[in-house]
Design a protein around this motif. Structure first.
Motif, PDB file in Angstrom:
ATOM      1  N   GLY A 229     -17.390  13.885 -28.592  1.00  0.00           N
ATOM      2  CA  GLY A 229     -18.441  13.210 -27.844  1.00  0.00           C
ATOM      3  C   GLY A 229     -17.955  12.069 -26.976  1.00  0.00           C
ATOM      4  N   LEU A 230     -16.643  11.827 -26.937  1.00  0.00           N
ATOM      5  CA  LEU A 230     -16.090  10.776 -26.085  1.00  0.00           C
ATOM      6  C   LEU A 230     -15.822  11.366 -24.709  1.00  0.00           C
TER       7      LEU A 230
ATOM      8  N   PRO B  23      -8.474  16.830 -25.344  1.00  0.00           N
ATOM      9  CA  PRO B  23      -9.793  17.482 -25.405  1.00  0.00           C
ATOM     10  C   PRO B  23     -10.476  17.339 -26.758  1.00  0.00           C
ATOM     11  N   GLU B  24      -9.695  17.052 -27.813  1.00  0.00           N
ATOM     12  CA  GLU B  24     -10.329  16.848 -29.117  1.00  0.00           C
ATOM     13  C   GLU B  24     -11.281  15.652 -29.078  1.00  0.00           C
ATOM     14  N   GLN B  25     -10.984  14.676 -28.227  1.00  0.00           N
ATOM     15  CA  GLN B  25     -11.875  13.527 -28.075  1.00  0.00           C
ATOM     16  C   GLN B  25     -13.162  13.940 -27.377  1.00  0.00           C
TER      17      GLN B  25
ATOM     18  N   ASP C 233      -9.521  12.337 -17.148  1.00  0.00           N
ATOM     19  CA  ASP C 233      -9.165  13.754 -17.099  1.00  0.00           C
ATOM     20  C   ASP C 233      -9.685  14.470 -18.344  1.00  0.00           C
ATOM     21  N   PRO C 234     -10.645  15.401 -18.190  1.00  0.00           N
ATOM     22  CA  PRO C 234     -11.186  16.110 -19.369  1.00  0.00           C
ATOM     23  C   PRO C 234     -10.166  16.997 -20.061  1.00  0.00           C
TER      24      PRO C 234
ATOM     25  N   ALA D 288      -4.907   4.741 -26.524  1.00  0.00           N
ATOM     26  CA  ALA D 288      -5.379   3.919 -25.408  1.00  0.00           C
ATOM     27  C   ALA D 288      -6.533   4.613 -24.684  1.00  0.00           C
ATOM     28  N   VAL D 289      -6.415   5.926 -24.493  1.00  0.00           N
ATOM     29  CA  VAL D 289      -7.493   6.694 -23.862  1.00  0.00           C
ATOM     30  C   VAL D 289      -8.741   6.661 -24.741  1.00  0.00           C
ATOM     31  N   ARG D 290      -8.556   6.771 -26.049  1.00  0.00           N
ATOM     32  CA  ARG D 290      -9.706   6.746 -26.957  1.00  0.00           C
ATOM     33  C   ARG D 290     -10.485   5.442 -26.825  1.00  0.00           C
ATOM     34  N   ILE D 291      -9.790   4.307 -26.828  1.00  0.00           N
ATOM     35  CA  ILE D 291     -10.509   3.028 -26.758  1.00  0.00           C
ATOM     36  C   ILE D 291     -11.192   2.867 -25.404  1.00  0.00           C
TER      37      ILE D 291
END
Length: 382
Positions: A215-216, A209-211, A204-205, A161-164
């Motif tokens: 570059g996301l 963190p892999e995202q 939240d960075p 969900a965070v990725r999208i």
């Protein structure tokens, strides 16, 4: 005869296409014409398309809806936002709905997931939105939120969900569900929970963190809403149809971890029954045309009668800096969705020249909108 190579490329292409069409032989007797399904919908052609293009040019508003299955969506709300208000609207569905029923054929599980995928693609075409799917298996009717977490993994669902959200960077996130017993069953509850949890997690960075390395970058959603539930409250509480138990009236806010012990209040009424003279329909009816494409679950659905109708939503979280009224006019109240506000993404010292260009652009777009005439859309060409 060949078009002049010095012509503008677009004009050259148009002339070439015209010449090809003029020189092409007539179709053979009995040759089938392209099926109607290969043509753009009436809402995406002619004056209607020009008008909607102008609507989208004048705003940077964006919205993402998070749901569990195909046909969970509030299609009328999304049609209103995307087609009526020019919002860049997207739908993220956690599953393909492969664990659902099928009243149309003997296709189940993976085959049903393929069917429902195509049905939802057809349906969202009517709403004028973008569609994205998650990677989670619809394992059938789920009883509880905890059961769905056990099957899918809370962190895994939140990660996707965070990725999208970091990809699409929406201003507003909505869901048909609130993450409560009133949602119907566990998978619905997960989608309502995730729609709220991304508010903090996507910004939240330190989360996933892999995202960030891919570059996301972190993204701050400005507001989160969920549809006001239809549940009936009695002295026994709310009846949970999944577990056949009465549950207390408690709705959890997954953003600030507080509870409200009543049905969520109505913050926004989306006027989905409004009639568009350009689209020659109301938004609820347009969405019902789309829902009629999803036949596997109910055999199809009839058209909506023209009538006043609203879709009610509750605000669960906001970053709006201005004081928000108890009743909002729309999802984007308190958010600057104008074109000049795009310059706010730049460092303060670099904003002014870009802002001035965007103001001129916004003025041109507004002028085109003023001159729009559905009977003569060519008036906006200059």
């Amino acid at each position: 005869m060949r078009p002049n190579a010095l012509l503008h490329p677009a004009l050259s292409l148009l002339l070439t296409a015209t010449l090809v069409a003029q020189s092409a032989p007539p179709p053979l007797a009995g040759t089938a014409l392209p099926p109607a399904s290969a043509m753009p919908l009436p809402y995406d052609r002619g004056s209607a398309a020009v008008w909607q293009g102008l609507q989208k040019l004048r705003t940077r508003a964006s919205l993402l809806t998070v749901n569990a299955h195909p046909d969970d969506e509030d299609g009328a709300m999304m049609a209103y936002e995307a087609r009526g208000k020019g919002v860049d609207a997207s739908l993220f569905v956690l599953t393909r709905g492969e664990g659902g029923q099928n009243v149309m054929s003997g296709d189940y599980w993976d085959q049903l997931g393929l069917v429902r995928t195509q049905e939802l693609l057809a349906s969202t075409g009517y709403e004028g939105i973008h569609l994205y799917f998650g990677r989670f298996a619809d394992y059938g009717f789920s009883k509880t939120l905890e059961e769905a977490h056990k099957q899918w993994g809370h962190e895994t669902v939140l990660r996707d969900a965070v990725r999208i959200v970091r990809i699409l960077r929406p201003m507003v996130v909505t869901s048909s569900f609130n993450g409560n017993f009133a949602d119907g069953h566990g998978q619905h509850q997960v989608s309502g929970e995730m729609a709220q949890e991304v508010f903090n997690a996507a910004a939240d960075p330190n989360m996933f963190p892999e995202q960030i390395k891919e570059g996301l970058l972190p993204w701050k959603v400005q507001k989160v809403y969920a549809r006001v539930p239809f549940a009936r409250v009695t002295e026994k509480g709310i009846f949970d149809y999944a577990t056949t138990r009465w549950e207390p009236v408690v709705f959890h806010n997954y953003v600030n971890t507080t509870d409200i012990k009543t049905l969520p209040s109505v913050t926004v009424q989306v006027p989905v029954g409004d009639y568009s003279y350009v689209l020659a329909n109301n938004y609820s009816a347009i969405a019902r045309e789309g829902l009629a494409q999803q036949r596997s679950q109910n055999g199809g659905i009839g058209p909506a009668l023209p009538a006043p109708q609203n879709s009610a939503y509750h605000l669960w979280a906001t970053r709006a800096t201005t004081s928000m009224p108890e009743k909002e006019s729309d999802f984007f109240e308190g958010i600057d969705t104008t074109l000049p506000a795009i310059a706010d993404y730049l460092p303060a010292a670099e904003r002014n020249p870009w802002q001035q260009q965007l103001i001129r652009l916004a003025t041109t777009v507004a002028d085109a909108g003023t001159h729009f005439d559905p009977a003569d859309p060519g008036k906006v060409v200059p």
